[in-house]
Motif scaffolding. Structure first.
Motif, PDB file in Angstrom:
ATOM      1  N   ILE A 113       0.848  -1.189   0.000  1.00 38.08           N
ATOM      2  CA  ILE A 113       0.000   0.000   0.000  1.00 38.08           C
ATOM      3  C   ILE A 113       0.885   1.241   0.000  1.00 38.08           C
ATOM      4  CG2 ILE A 113      -1.764   1.286   1.270  1.00 38.08           C
ATOM      5  CD1 ILE A 113      -2.638  -1.407   2.499  1.00 38.08           C
ATOM      6  N   PRO A 121      -5.306  -0.351  -1.239  1.00 34.68           N
ATOM      7  CA  PRO A 121      -5.530  -1.757  -0.868  1.00 34.68           C
ATOM      8  C   PRO A 121      -6.238  -2.569  -1.946  1.00 34.68           C
ATOM      9  CG  PRO A 121      -5.977  -0.342   1.007  1.00 34.68           C
ATOM     10  CD  PRO A 121      -5.720   0.570  -0.155  1.00 34.68           C
ATOM     11  N   THR A 154       1.277  -1.791   5.277  1.00 29.28           N
ATOM     12  CA  THR A 154       0.491  -2.852   4.643  1.00 29.28           C
ATOM     13  C   THR A 154       0.184  -3.964   5.639  1.00 29.28           C
ATOM     14  OG1 THR A 154       1.536  -2.371   2.501  1.00 29.28           O
ATOM     15  CG2 THR A 154       0.447  -4.504   2.733  1.00 29.28           C
TER      16      THR A 154
END
Length: 201
Positions: A113, A121, A154
């Motif tokens: 991300i 996402p 992430t």
């Protein structure tokens, strides 16, 4: 384009120069190597490149590289399919497998991300991971994203999605230097990180 070279040679140099880490001088040196080598070797190289583009796809389960619908790792019954190791790229799978310690299966996100780079996402294989966990049979998720800002972000995002699903969430130990990548870590560092993985808060 060098007027001293033929059109075909200039084209080869230009194409080689588009590869990452290959500058004009290196591209020129590689082109002359191809020119000097035997026809069989040169055509074998060309065929190998064509075969990679033609045959390699993503595994429908983990999204690792594969030449069949399901990759060799996902189809291996000797693997512990209750543990899924989450990585950013297929290259990370290769690095982890070289340690000889990994008996789990994988899930390749195909990136991390990074909103400033326009990577959200929904651009990654995160929803597919959640669906794998929801399908049942998964006991542990090992987060092996890179130990940098994007990788940590992430991992935390995925952690927030999976925590309600009552699955054990762990992270590779911090033997990995902050800001580094899995791909370039040494085997001994990765081995320590794997064996010392800890629960995510």
């Amino acid at each position: 384009m060098n007027p001293a070279y033929t059109e075909s040679l200039n084209k080869l140099i230009a194409e080689l120069g588009r590869l990452p880490g290959i500058g004009p001088k290196t591209a020129e040196r590689l082109a002359f190597h191809v020119l000097k080598t035997g026809a069989a070797e040169a055509f074998a190289l060309a065929k190998a490149i064509a075969d990679v583009k033609k045959n390699i796809r993503q595994c429908r389960i983990c999204f690792n590289l594969s030449e069949s619908e399901v990759c060799s790792i996902c189809s291996d019954t000797r693997r512990n399919h209750s543990i899924i190791c989450v990585v950013e790229q297929s290259r990370d799978v290769i690095s982890l497998e070289k340690t000889g310690l990994c008996k789990w299966v994988y899930h390749v996100l195909n990136g991390h991300i990074a909103p400033l780079e326009g990577i959200e996402p929904g651009d990654l294989m995160i929803e597919d991971l959640v669906n794998r966990v929801r399908a049942g049979g998964v006991e542990e998720i090992v987060m092996a994203t890179n130990p940098n800002l994007e990788g940590d972000g992430t991992a935390l995002y995925i952690n927030s999605l999976l925590r309600p699903l009552n699955v054990k969430l762990t992270r590779l130990a911090r033997g990995l230097p902050t800001g580094s990548t899995i791909e370039y870590a040494s085997g001994s560092i990765l081995a320590d990180a794997i064996s010392g993985r800890a629960p995510m808060d």
